[in-house]
Design a protein around this motif. Structure first.
Motif, PDB file in Angstrom:
ATOM      1  N   ALA A  88       0.847  -1.198   0.000  1.00  0.00           N
ATOM      2  CA  ALA A  88       0.000   0.000   0.000  1.00  0.00           C
ATOM      3  C   ALA A  88       0.886   1.252   0.000  1.00  0.00           C
ATOM      4  O   ALA A  88       2.005   1.220   0.527  1.00  0.00           O
ATOM      5  CB  ALA A  88      -0.897  -0.008   1.229  1.00  0.00           C
ATOM      6  N   ASP A  89       0.383   2.335  -0.567  1.00  0.00           N
ATOM      7  CA  ASP A  89       1.191   3.552  -0.709  1.00  0.00           C
ATOM      8  C   ASP A  89       1.750   4.066   0.619  1.00  0.00           C
ATOM      9  O   ASP A  89       2.825   4.646   0.667  1.00  0.00           O
ATOM     10  CB  ASP A  89       0.356   4.663  -1.374  1.00  0.00           C
ATOM     11  N   ASP A  90       0.982   3.847   1.704  1.00  0.00           N
ATOM     12  CA  ASP A  90       1.474   4.336   3.006  1.00  0.00           C
ATOM     13  C   ASP A  90       2.248   3.252   3.767  1.00  0.00           C
ATOM     14  O   ASP A  90       2.550   3.408   4.944  1.00  0.00           O
ATOM     15  CB  ASP A  90       0.298   4.845   3.857  1.00  0.00           C
ATOM     16  N   TRP A  91       2.548   2.198   3.075  1.00  0.00           N
ATOM     17  CA  TRP A  91       3.323   1.073   3.631  1.00  0.00           C
ATOM     18  C   TRP A  91       2.617   0.425   4.832  1.00  0.00           C
ATOM     19  O   TRP A  91       3.259  -0.156   5.710  1.00  0.00           O
ATOM     20  CB  TRP A  91       4.729   1.494   4.068  1.00  0.00           C
TER      21      TRP A  91
ATOM     22  N   LYS B   5       7.344  -5.964  11.875  1.00  0.00           N
ATOM     23  CA  LYS B   5       8.564  -5.987  12.698  1.00  0.00           C
ATOM     24  C   LYS B   5       9.417  -4.739  12.516  1.00  0.00           C
ATOM     25  O   LYS B   5      10.131  -4.341  13.421  1.00  0.00           O
ATOM     26  CB  LYS B   5       9.374  -7.244  12.383  1.00  0.00           C
ATOM     27  N   GLN B   6       9.358  -4.153  11.333  1.00  0.00           N
ATOM     28  CA  GLN B   6      10.174  -2.958  11.117  1.00  0.00           C
ATOM     29  C   GLN B   6       9.347  -1.687  11.287  1.00  0.00           C
ATOM     30  O   GLN B   6       9.826  -0.594  10.969  1.00  0.00           O
ATOM     31  CB  GLN B   6      10.836  -3.012   9.736  1.00  0.00           C
ATOM     32  N   SER B   7       8.113  -1.852  11.792  1.00  0.00           N
ATOM     33  CA  SER B   7       7.232  -0.710  12.095  1.00  0.00           C
ATOM     34  C   SER B   7       7.161   0.255  10.911  1.00  0.00           C
ATOM     35  O   SER B   7       7.400   1.460  11.042  1.00  0.00           O
ATOM     36  CB  SER B   7       7.737   0.039  13.334  1.00  0.00           C
ATOM     37  N   LEU B   8       6.854  -0.279   9.734  1.00  0.00           N
ATOM     38  CA  LEU B   8       6.892   0.542   8.527  1.00  0.00           C
ATOM     39  C   LEU B   8       5.613   1.335   8.275  1.00  0.00           C
ATOM     40  O   LEU B   8       5.641   2.305   7.519  1.00  0.00           O
ATOM     41  CB  LEU B   8       7.162  -0.355   7.307  1.00  0.00           C
ATOM     42  N   ALA B   9       4.505   0.905   8.877  1.00  0.00           N
ATOM     43  CA  ALA B   9       3.221   1.548   8.559  1.00  0.00           C
ATOM     44  C   ALA B   9       3.315   3.060   8.765  1.00  0.00           C
ATOM     45  O   ALA B   9       3.736   3.532   9.820  1.00  0.00           O
ATOM     46  CB  ALA B   9       2.122   0.961   9.433  1.00  0.00           C
ATOM     47  N   GLY B  10       2.958   3.782   7.732  1.00  0.00           N
ATOM     48  CA  GLY B  10       2.950   5.245   7.827  1.00  0.00           C
ATOM     49  C   GLY B  10       4.312   5.898   7.694  1.00  0.00           C
ATOM     50  O   GLY B  10       4.437   7.109   7.882  1.00  0.00           O
TER      51      GLY B  10
ATOM     52  N   ILE C 236       5.653 -10.068   3.534  1.00  0.00           N
ATOM     53  CA  ILE C 236       5.705  -8.600   3.463  1.00  0.00           C
ATOM     54  C   ILE C 236       5.035  -7.998   4.701  1.00  0.00           C
ATOM     55  O   ILE C 236       5.558  -7.055   5.317  1.00  0.00           O
ATOM     56  CB  ILE C 236       5.033  -8.102   2.155  1.00  0.00           C
ATOM     57  N   ASN C 237       3.893  -8.550   5.088  1.00  0.00           N
ATOM     58  CA  ASN C 237       3.219  -8.032   6.292  1.00  0.00           C
ATOM     59  C   ASN C 237       4.092  -8.220   7.535  1.00  0.00           C
ATOM     60  O   ASN C 237       4.085  -7.392   8.446  1.00  0.00           O
ATOM     61  CB  ASN C 237       1.860  -8.716   6.483  1.00  0.00           C
ATOM     62  N   ASP C 238       4.849  -9.315   7.556  1.00  0.00           N
ATOM     63  CA  ASP C 238       5.762  -9.566   8.676  1.00  0.00           C
ATOM     64  C   ASP C 238       6.845  -8.481   8.732  1.00  0.00           C
ATOM     65  O   ASP C 238       7.173  -7.967   9.808  1.00  0.00           O
ATOM     66  CB  ASP C 238       6.385 -10.955   8.484  1.00  0.00           C
TER      67      ASP C 238
ATOM     68  N   TYR D  17      11.097   1.183   0.067  1.00  0.00           N
ATOM     69  CA  TYR D  17      10.908   0.297   1.221  1.00  0.00           C
ATOM     70  C   TYR D  17      12.054  -0.701   1.335  1.00  0.00           C
ATOM     71  O   TYR D  17      12.842  -0.882   0.388  1.00  0.00           O
ATOM     72  CB  TYR D  17       9.552  -0.403   1.171  1.00  0.00           C
ATOM     73  N   PRO D  18      12.180  -1.366   2.517  1.00  0.00           N
ATOM     74  CA  PRO D  18      13.314  -2.271   2.716  1.00  0.00           C
ATOM     75  C   PRO D  18      13.361  -3.395   1.681  1.00  0.00           C
ATOM     76  O   PRO D  18      12.333  -3.859   1.187  1.00  0.00           O
ATOM     77  CB  PRO D  18      13.071  -2.839   4.128  1.00  0.00           C
ATOM     78  N   TRP D  19      14.573  -3.820   1.403  1.00  0.00           N
ATOM     79  CA  TRP D  19      14.831  -4.832   0.389  1.00  0.00           C
ATOM     80  C   TRP D  19      14.091  -6.137   0.675  1.00  0.00           C
ATOM     81  O   TRP D  19      13.684  -6.853  -0.254  1.00  0.00           O
ATOM     82  CB  TRP D  19      16.339  -5.062   0.288  1.00  0.00           C
TER      83      TRP D  19
END
Lengths: 445, 327
Positions: free
Chosen positions: A222-225, A435-440, A429-431, A396-398
């Motif tokens: 999603a665009d906002d990760w 774990k890397q707190s990427l949302a937003g 990807i959801n994991d 986003y992360p590799w």
């Protein structure tokens, strides 16, 4: 007993002190040459041979004309780059200047690794950057890198002579994935395979970004990760493209080299190739006889629509380390090399065989007067029909890209069917997001 | 038929040791003067000090410091963030980590027993040869052990190509070509072959040394009793090679599960992660340039250390080592 105890205490203390002395981090001091010039370290990732020669020539020229800075150029192979850079960062010895690709800039900025270049480089240097590229090096309105070039990740190369022999019209290359499949089947003759494209997850992870956009109009996040969208059915068509080419026997099942290397095409082992624009330079330098039998075209689109994205615009920049003690001196070299006299970068693009594309308006103008550049048929097609539809590489992360690349590989090699492979990628990807707190945290450029 | 005196168990050992007669009442052992005892202790400490210091600097301290660091999200540019045991949870929840352990175990299963069986057969064969032929064979079997893993990997990659030797041989049998390194089911066995080739030379020599230590009289006696080759192997060779076999098994296993070079060079961990051994998984995690990846790879390395240690302990518990029994 008490004495023994004291002995042990003394021995332990000595061991601890020695360990601390050995493991203590020493911070790198500002180095000077014998004649008082500041030494600026510059790590250049190893690219095509002509690039090493070009960088060395420019650094030598810069050093010869300098009285206060000496650039120390070190070429680092790509496969050892991450571990070497990390080790240097851990020891406080990161290079003052490094080649950094567009995709790594946002994460490096978030981690405070890159110096902000506004104020270190003149304002007009940034004004010269083309609008569509400026956002690649900008985070929250600030510049953290100076761009050097862009190069589309996916272009179609094909042999005109073999196409004719197979009854195909070289003037009308495949425009859709279905047509590509047909061409690949017809061009597979004897030991010559019809097509080569990435088939290993680490290559698929990045080389398929443009085709992910092509299939679905967006990447599998999603665009906002905030979440994965890898299970959308449109991605199944992408997996189907790769699977059809692989399982149909139209591409080498055990490729000798990775996606970035055009050698199998240059050696005549395949009739078509998906490759980055940089392969033009490789063919011109290493396989000149293949040039007259080669044509390039935008990579086919899922439905034949030529306006859809087929490639991401990758490329390289120079960045200055946030902990550098010679930021201004480092920036001075970057400004001289990448943002200075347009003839310097025009020389680079000439050396590349016009397989890479400038990011500066003034360099474009300098190249316009170059007869070789304007006459190059490959450059014309790529710059007019591929680059305008290209998109930036994801930030986003590799791990996310690798999870999707693994899904494509799994579908190709029969590990799972497309929906199952995509479900696995979705979970992975959801994991990563969790774990890397990427949302937003998607960067604002 | 008890051809060999079986090693005694712990209870038997205790019974076999003549009991030390209790000191007669009122009679005391002569006391060593305290000053002399202190000097002796100091000498002993000094002699072991270099090893203790080196182990402390290069093993104990880095290990303790790594455990400490694993409780932080490590950044080389920002203040590290204390996260407690979060990364242990992340690693233990990671399907990739456990998949890599399974791959490592599978690789060990493919290589270690094969190497041991081949080595035992070869060592037995070499033992039966004349001195001159044995010397030639020993040199020959040891040659792979001095080959660089990198060179071996590259050679085997060429051999596994579509047009390589492996497929050419299959072609003679009207089979193939086989997709050796790009088929998820075949890639790990294909990598195990150079692994076996590299490992069996040194194992053969160690096993030969163990075989040569077994007195010939045992075999002569067995032959008189009518024991065949297999019976001799079962009742003489294997029991008396037990410690050698245990050593080769444990060291072979720990080396195999930690294999990095072959999959790194030959397949990069693919296809579809089929050859992603634990060390390669950790190495690839480390290569990611995010602070998360740094802490994750460190914690995964510590947990791999724990997993290998635990499995080795289980092996030692199951197959107890004994003192050599040479009759």
């Amino acid at each position: 007993m008490r004495k023994g105890y004291r002995t042990w205490i003394a021995a332990s203390s000595a061991v601890l002190a020695a360990s601390l002395a050995l493991t203590g981090c020493g911070s790198g001091g500002e180095q000077k040459t014998a004649d008082g010039r500041t030494v600026v370290t510059f790590w250049q990732q190893k690219f095509e041979d002509y690039q090493q020669a070009w960088f060395k020539k420019q650094v030598d020229t810069f050093n010869t004309n300098q009285t206060k800075i000496k650039v120390d150029l070190q070429v680092v192979p790509a496969d050892t780059w991450p571990q070497k850079l990390k080790a240097a960062q851990a020891a406080g010895k990161a290079p003052d200047i490094a080649t950094t690709n567009y995709g790594n800039i946002p994460a490096a900025v978030a981690n405070g690794e890159l110096a902000e270049l506004d104020g270190l480089l003149p304002t007009e240097a940034f004004d010269d950057i083309k609008d569509n590229v400026r956002s690649f090096v900008t985070i929250n309105g600030k510049h953290y890198a100076y761009p050097m070039l862009v190069e589309p990740s996916t272009v179609l190369y094909y042999r005109t002579d073999l196409a004719e022999a197979a009854g195909l019209d070289p003037a009308k290359p495949p425009a859709s994935w279905a047509e590509l499949d047909t061409w690949a089947a017809k061009l597979t003759q004897g030991k010559v395979k019809g097509m080569t494209i990435a088939s290993a997850a680490p290559d698929l992870g990045w080389s398929s970004w443009g085709l992910q956009y092509n299939a679905c109009g967006h990447l599998p996040v999603a665009d906002d990760w905030s979440k994965s969208v890898a299970t959308e059915p449109c991605f199944e068509r992408l997996l189907g493209l790769y699977k059809g080419l692989y399982q149909g026997g139209y591409m080498p099942k055990q490729p000798k080299v990775g996606y970035a290397d055009g050698t199998p095409y240059g050696q005549g082992e395949v009739a078509m190739m998906a490759g980055g624009s940089w392969v033009v330079g490789q063919l011109k330098n290493e396989f000149p006889k293949m040039i007259e039998k080669t044509a390039v075209a935008p990579f086919p689109s899922v439905d034949g629509d030529p306006s859809r994205t087929t490639a991401t615009l990758g490329g390289w920049t120079l960045t200055v380390d946030a902990k550098s003690k010679a930021k201004q001196d480092a920036a001075e070299f970057v400004a001289w090399l990448l943002a200075g006299e347009p003839a310097i970068m025009a020389d680079f693009f000439k050396a590349s065989g016009f397989s890479k594309y400038t990011v500066r308006t003034s360099v474009d103008e300098a190249l316009a007067s170059n007869a070789d550049a304007s006459a190059d048929p490959f450059m014309k097609i790529i710059s007019e029909r591929v680059v305008p539809n290209g998109k930036a590489e994801p930030a986003y992360p590799w791990d996310i890209s690798l999870a999707f690349g693994t899904a494509i590989e799994s579908a190709m090699k029969g590990g799972s069917d497309a929906p199952a492979a995509l479900r696995k990628a979705d979970a992975a990807i959801n994991d990563v997001i969790k774990k890397q707190s990427l949302a937003g945290t998607a960067p604002t450029r | 038929m008890a051809l060999v005196q079986q090693p005694a168990g712990p209870a038997a050992s205790t019974a076999a040791v003549p009991p030390v007669p209790p000191a007669p009442a009122g009679r005391r052992r002569r006391r060593v003067p305290a000053a002399r005892q202190g000097r002796e202790n100091l000498t002993a400490y000094l002699m072991i000090a270099p090893m203790v210091i080196l182990l402390s600097i290069f093993v104990a301290w880095p290990l303790a410091y790594s455990v400490y660091l694993s409780t932080f999200k490590i950044s080389f540019y920002q203040e590290p963030e204390f996260v407690g045991l979060d990364f242990y949870g992340y690693v233990l929840e990671s399907a990739g980590f456990w998949h890599s352990i399974v791959v490592g175990l599978y690789y060990a299963l493919l290589t270690v027993p094969t190497i041991m069986a081949l080595s035992l057969l070869l060592a037995t064969f070499i033992k039966s040869l004349s001195k001159r032929a044995a010397a030639f064979m020993k040199t020959t079997v040891y040659l792979p052990a001095v080959m660089s893993t990198v060179v071996t990997s590259v050679l085997f990659v060429f051999m596994y190509q579509d047009e390589g030797v492996a497929n050419w041989l299959l072609g003679l049998l009207s089979q193939g070509p086989v997709n050796w390194l790009n088929d998820p089911h075949l890639a790990l066995p294909a990598i195990a072959i150079p692994g076996i080739w590299l490992g069996f030379g040194i194992s053969t020599l160690i096993m030969l040394a163990g075989l040569l230590d077994i007195p010939d009289s045992y075999y002569e006696q067995a032959q008189i009793d009518g024991a065949g080759w297999f019976t001799q192997l079962r009742h003489i060779t294997i029991p008396l090679l037990k410690n050698v076999l245990l050593y080769l098994f444990v060291t072979g296993f720990t080396l195999a599960i930690q294999m990095l070079d072959l999959p790194l060079i030959m397949t990069g961990g693919g296809p579809v992660e089929a050859t992603n051994t634990p060390n390669l998984y950790i190495f690839d995690s480390f290569r990611d340039l995010t602070p998360y990846a740094t802490s994750f790879s460190l914690t995964a390395a510590l947990l791999l250390f724990a997993v290998i240690g635990a499995i080795s302990m289980v092996v030692f518990r199951l197959v107890r080592s004994d003192k050599a029994v040479d009759g």
